[in-house]
Design an enzyme around this catalytic site. Structure first.
Site, mmCIF file in Angstrom:
data_model
loop_
_atom_site.group_PDB
_atom_site.id
_atom_site.type_symbol
_atom_site.label_atom_id
_atom_site.label_comp_id
_atom_site.label_asym_id
_atom_site.label_seq_id
_atom_site.Cartn_x
_atom_site.Cartn_y
_atom_site.Cartn_z
ATOM 1 C CG ASP A 160 -7.302 3.454 -0.861
ATOM 2 O OD1 ASP A 160 -7.837 2.344 -0.744
ATOM 3 O OD2 ASP A 160 -7.315 4.290 0.068
ATOM 4 C CE LYS A 203 -4.396 1.102 0.167
ATOM 5 N NZ LYS A 203 -5.590 0.398 -0.333
HETATM 6 P P1 NDP Z 1 -12.813 7.883 -2.966
HETATM 7 O O1 NDP Z 1 -11.723 8.860 -2.770
HETATM 8 O O2 NDP Z 1 -13.350 7.655 -4.328
HETATM 9 O O3 NDP Z 1 -14.050 8.237 -2.010
HETATM 10 C C1 NDP Z 1 -13.877 8.315 -0.626
HETATM 11 C C2 NDP Z 1 -15.185 8.772 -0.026
HETATM 12 O O4 NDP Z 1 -15.100 8.625 1.397
HETATM 13 C C3 NDP Z 1 -15.498 10.220 -0.290
HETATM 14 O O5 NDP Z 1 -16.880 10.399 -0.325
HETATM 15 C C4 NDP Z 1 -14.887 10.909 0.920
HETATM 16 O O6 NDP Z 1 -15.455 12.160 1.229
HETATM 17 C C5 NDP Z 1 -15.203 9.916 2.008
HETATM 18 N N1 NDP Z 1 -14.192 10.041 3.072
HETATM 19 C C6 NDP Z 1 -12.851 9.887 2.944
HETATM 20 N N2 NDP Z 1 -12.228 10.113 4.109
HETATM 21 C C7 NDP Z 1 -13.213 10.423 4.982
HETATM 22 C C8 NDP Z 1 -13.219 10.762 6.346
HETATM 23 N N3 NDP Z 1 -12.079 10.812 7.055
HETATM 24 N N4 NDP Z 1 -14.426 11.008 6.922
HETATM 25 C C9 NDP Z 1 -15.577 10.942 6.211
HETATM 26 N N5 NDP Z 1 -15.627 10.627 4.909
HETATM 27 C C10 NDP Z 1 -14.469 10.365 4.308
HETATM 28 O O7 NDP Z 1 -12.248 6.509 -2.336
HETATM 29 P P2 NDP Z 1 -12.764 5.024 -2.572
HETATM 30 O O8 NDP Z 1 -14.222 5.003 -2.789
HETATM 31 O O9 NDP Z 1 -11.867 4.397 -3.571
HETATM 32 O O10 NDP Z 1 -12.400 4.341 -1.159
HETATM 33 C C11 NDP Z 1 -13.319 4.289 -0.082
HETATM 34 C C12 NDP Z 1 -12.901 3.189 0.883
HETATM 35 O O11 NDP Z 1 -12.872 1.928 0.192
HETATM 36 C C13 NDP Z 1 -11.507 3.337 1.494
HETATM 37 O O12 NDP Z 1 -11.523 2.780 2.811
HETATM 38 C C14 NDP Z 1 -10.641 2.454 0.600
HETATM 39 O O13 NDP Z 1 -9.458 2.015 1.256
HETATM 40 C C15 NDP Z 1 -11.606 1.301 0.359
HETATM 41 N N6 NDP Z 1 -11.317 0.466 -0.792
HETATM 42 C C16 NDP Z 1 -11.250 1.008 -2.052
HETATM 43 C C17 NDP Z 1 -11.002 0.192 -3.132
HETATM 44 C C18 NDP Z 1 -11.030 0.710 -4.519
HETATM 45 O O14 NDP Z 1 -10.976 -0.112 -5.451
HETATM 46 N N7 NDP Z 1 -11.125 2.001 -4.759
HETATM 47 C C19 NDP Z 1 -10.721 -1.258 -2.959
HETATM 48 C C20 NDP Z 1 -10.926 -1.731 -1.607
HETATM 49 C C21 NDP Z 1 -11.184 -0.885 -0.578
HETATM 50 P P3 NDP Z 1 -14.639 13.513 0.918
HETATM 51 O O15 NDP Z 1 -14.739 13.694 -0.554
HETATM 52 O O16 NDP Z 1 -15.320 14.552 1.715
HETATM 53 O O17 NDP Z 1 -13.224 13.264 1.388
#
Ligand code: NDP
Length: 465
Positions: free
Chosen positions: A184, A144
């Protein structure tokens, strides 16, 4: 047959010379060596305690000191990332790549760009990734990386200059057969494009060194959808064990990024109703359901205009916006935490269950804190931990690597069928392993032991390296 708790008690009972069990000794050593890394320690504790039945049953893991070895990353890289903003000011961020374990394949795992990124968060994510990748049935080690760079509010040109500077250092350490990063939080198609372009320029080679690429230059169909789709496929499999399905289920989803968007899409396709999305400013509650048209609005809002989810409530009737709130007090039967780590507390979990929730499937990594997990397990709801439920993303990245190495493209239907099949296999593996170790229905034990055994045995086969 012993339960996980009994096995842990039994493992604790078989004390070493210093009065501690092997798991306790290993945990204590991890705590001592990583004192300021709470997220990493949380992830290690959860895994080590839940694999007690396997450690108890197979003496070789203790003889080979596998717990000490598997909790220490093979390599950690930290580097300076200097870049200039649109006003010509010099900015400096910190870049990281944690190459955690390569026993079963090249390091594989996403890059996160978010101001909260530090070594503890990346080590927790890398550690989880090792077991998740093992569960996918594909040949991928765990890693990561990322940066404390915040893409929010930056222009495309600033993001490009940052990505180019980041890759100028990272390119020395990665490669299609060595380490293959993906996206991510904060790293989507735009960032992967800039990173890939710089890698290609510096190395003069077009290889599958990153996944999550666009379709017209080496990407795979279904990769953007894979994590969200996979989390819902996993939920459907869990429900099937109780003769139930997603049809008609009211679902809450947190986040509004990549994972959340495609979770909503698949919930709709399987006949459920998604009623919430959120971002770091607040939550929208849409009791009428986020249908395909509303989801298209969210995708344009989040992926192109890069706006806030509060705009959804202004756009559609009957929608409530809850500032600074998460979705967990909205009544639902199924919850899909899809934003970030530790976003569901023990109190949130109790509220969910009080309001009728029977299933939690984690699209995000470690979104439920340890107290929340205890509440799920005590109440015997269907709980799919992230390393199993969200493994569809990295599994599809593995399928992208396979296509790249053959210079081939598979159709949407082919990739989706493979993804669906992988999620079914992960579910069956976690379910059957939990049963084998006397903890039927406990997917935490099942996923952790199944993921661990494959990697640990490969480490033993390959000697002390
Ligand atoms: P994105 O950046 O596309 O979206 C993240 C979302 O989560 C946004 O809506 C963001 O809001 C919100 N968010 C992030 N940090 C916080 C926080 N501290 N408090 C509240 N809301 C938060 O990321 P992904 O959708 O790719 O990833 C989301 C989760 O899924 C993560 O845990 C990631 O590790 C996990 N994941 C992702 C994979 C992938 O293929 N993308 C694979 C497996 C797991 P804002 O815009 O306000 O920051």
């Amino acid at each position: 047959m012993t339960t996980a708790t009994e096995a842990l008690q039994s493992a604790r009972a078989s004390k070493g010379a210093n009065g501690m069990s092997y798991i306790e000794q290993a945990l204590q050593s991890v705590v001592q060596r990583n004192p300021n890394e709470p997220e990493f320690l949380q992830a290690v504790k959860e895994v080590l305690e839940s694999i007690a039945p396997a450690i108890e049953r197979h003496r070789k893991y203790q003889d080979q000191r596998i717990l000490e070895r598997i909790t220490e990353p093979e390599r950690m890289l930290m580097f300076r990332v200097p870049w200039t903003d649109d006003q010509g000011n010099i900015r400096v961020n910190r870049g990281f790549r944690v190459e955690f374990n390569s026993a079963i394949g090249p390091y594989k795992g996403g890059l996160r760009f978010h101001p909260s990124v530090n070594l503890s968060i990346l080590k927790f994510l890398g550690f989880e990734q090792v077991f998740k990748n093992s569960l996918t049935t594909l040949s991928m080690g765990g890693g990561k990386g990322g940066s404390d760079f915040d893409p929010k509010g930056k222009s495309d040109a600033e993001v490009m200059r940052f990505c180019q500077s980041f890759m100028t250092e990272l390119q020395r350490h990665i490669g299609a057969a060595t380490d293959v990063p993906a996206g991510d939080i904060g790293v989507g198609g735009r960032e992967i494009g800039f990173l890939f372009g710089q890698y290609k320029r510096l190395r003069n080679e077009f290889t599958g060194v990153l996944t999550g690429k666009a379709l017209n230059w080496g990407g795979s169909l279904i990769r953007p959808e894979a994590t969200g789709y996979g989390a819902v496929y996993f939920a459907e499999e869990m429900l099937a064990t109780r003769g139930d399905s997603m049809k008609g289920k009211i679902c809450t989803v947190s986040g509004s990024g990549n994972v959340a968007q495609y979770t909503v899409e698949k919930i709709n396709q399987l006949g459920g109703k998604a009623v919430s999305l959120s971002d770091s400013n607040g939550t929208i509650y849409d009791p009428n359901g986020i249908d395909a048209e509303k989801l298209a609005f969210v995708m344009e809002l989040k992926n192109i205009r890069r706006g806030r989810i509060s705009e959804y409530a202004k756009q559609f009737k009957g929608v409530e916006y809850r500032e600074n709130a998460n979705p967990w007090n909205i009544p639902c039967q199924c919850a899909f935490p899809s934003a970030t780590q530790n976003e569901v507390s023990g109190a949130d979990a109790r509220t969910l269950i009080k309001n009728g929730c029977i299933l939690v499937s984690e699209g995000a990594n470690m979104p439920s804190d340890p107290q929340a997990i205890d509440v799920y397990l005590e109440n015997k709801i269907l709980y799919g931990p992230g390393k199993a439920a969200n493994a569809g993303g990295v599994a599809c990245s593995g399928l992208e690597m396979a296509q790249n190495s053959q210079f081939m493209y598979w159709t949407r239907e082919e990739v989706d069928a493979k993804l669906h099949n992988i999620m079914r296999t992960i579910h069956a593996n976690a379910f059957n392993t939990a049963k084998e170790y006397g903890c039927e229905g406990n997917y935490v034990v099942g996923a952790n032991i199944a993921g661990f055994v494959k990697v640990a045995d490969a480490m033993i086969d390959q000697g002390l390296v």
